[in-house]
Design an enzyme around this catalytic site. Sequence first.
Site, PDB file in Angstrom:
ATOM      1  N   ASN A 263       0.805  -1.224   0.000  1.00  0.00           N
ATOM      2  CA  ASN A 263       0.000   0.000   0.000  1.00  0.00           C
ATOM      3  C   ASN A 263       0.838   1.274   0.000  1.00  0.00           C
ATOM      4  O   ASN A 263       0.294   2.376   0.049  1.00  0.00           O
ATOM      5  CB  ASN A 263      -0.997   0.005   1.177  1.00  0.00           C
ATOM      6  N   LYS A 264       2.168   1.125  -0.076  1.00  0.00           N
ATOM      7  CA  LYS A 264       3.034   2.300  -0.096  1.00  0.00           C
ATOM      8  C   LYS A 264       3.137   2.870  -1.520  1.00  0.00           C
ATOM      9  O   LYS A 264       2.599   2.315  -2.483  1.00  0.00           O
ATOM     10  CB  LYS A 264       4.420   1.950   0.437  1.00  0.00           C
ATOM     11  N   ASN A 265       3.869   3.985  -1.657  1.00  0.00           N
ATOM     12  CA  ASN A 265       3.927   4.678  -2.952  1.00  0.00           C
ATOM     13  C   ASN A 265       4.618   3.873  -4.036  1.00  0.00           C
ATOM     14  O   ASN A 265       4.405   4.103  -5.223  1.00  0.00           O
ATOM     15  CB  ASN A 265       4.604   6.033  -2.786  1.00  0.00           C
TER      16      ASN A 265
END
Length: 388
Positions: free
Chosen positions: A183-185
């Site tokens: 779910n990170k960039n």
Amino acid sequence: MRDSFLPFSKPSISEAAINEVTDSMRSGWLTTGPKLKKFEQMLAEYLHVPHALCMSSATAGLQLALMALDIQKGDEVITTPMTFAASLNVIEMVGATVKLVDVERDTYNIDVTKLEAAITKNTKAIMPVHFAGLPVDLDPIYALAKKYNLAVLEDAAHAIGAEYKGKKIGSFGDLQVFSFHPNKNMTTGEGGCLSTHSDKIAEQISLLRFHGMDREAWNRFGKDGSPHYKIIYPGFKYNMMDIQAAIGIHQLPFLDEFIEKRTALAKRYLEKLKDFEYLTLPKSPDYQHKHAWHLFAPTLNDKLAKISRDELMAKLKSMNIGCSVHYEATHLYPYYANKYGFKLGDFPNAEAIGKNVISLPLFPDMTISEQDDVLDALEQIFNTSITN
């Protein structure tokens, strides 16, 4: 209501990344190998830092960083209660003492004006958290660190690609740890990265992340490698696999584009919701920065709304809108409350945020139509009109 579920986060995985993973699997080299070496070189170039070291998670990176800084029993590490539990857990893992400072209500970042009062003779490090990808005001933190001879370990799990006063987070300072969770960039499935300018710390981390061996698999099992190795000191099994690095190799070149898309969506949320009285929107500070917008996390005005945050989440999910909580105030978790005697009222800003914060859907491939579905759902729940 939407026909299908809209997740609050979704990684953008290209066909090139999938093919790169397939290539790793066909090559027979699945664990730490040539692709990881390439990925680390790419990260070092992107971050403008001599050392970028990958491991199995950002949590592992934080733990190893504390160990490399020789943080141990009796030492204090200052951090924030508004963070994922890993930030506190790693301090416990090395036997040190957690010291907390409340956050700013508007930015959710540590309140730097309260830091100096928390420093004692046992304080050895400050661990600021760049919440949601918004850089903490680092100048005053590094000034305090210099004054009191402290290390600064930046929990930059949310902040790959963010900038502070024109410089990338990770390109300056002591140590930074980034996360590549889905779910990170950007993602490598699971995994993390530590950046540092220190040759000594980089050498220590390299040893600690793989059993304390002076050679990793790439050095031992390659054509020109030797199967012999020495154990310099006990280490961990925290290495990143080539399969993971294969994804990262094709994520990093698009990171800035991902952030641009996130930023456009976040700005549209801010514009559309600016007069929506049921939510308090996150605010940005005055100092120069580039927000990475890992999360869009407003807080519910629960008294005005007359429903709780959890009730709002349930209503949104019933309408096929995904959402999440980032985060509940960590000092109120049973372990930390019991060990340190933390209680409600100790850190009021973190508590107010933790009680009412909600992460709305935000990811690079999210369409305007999907964002409108989120806004329409909020309109329906609160039976009010949102600014067009």
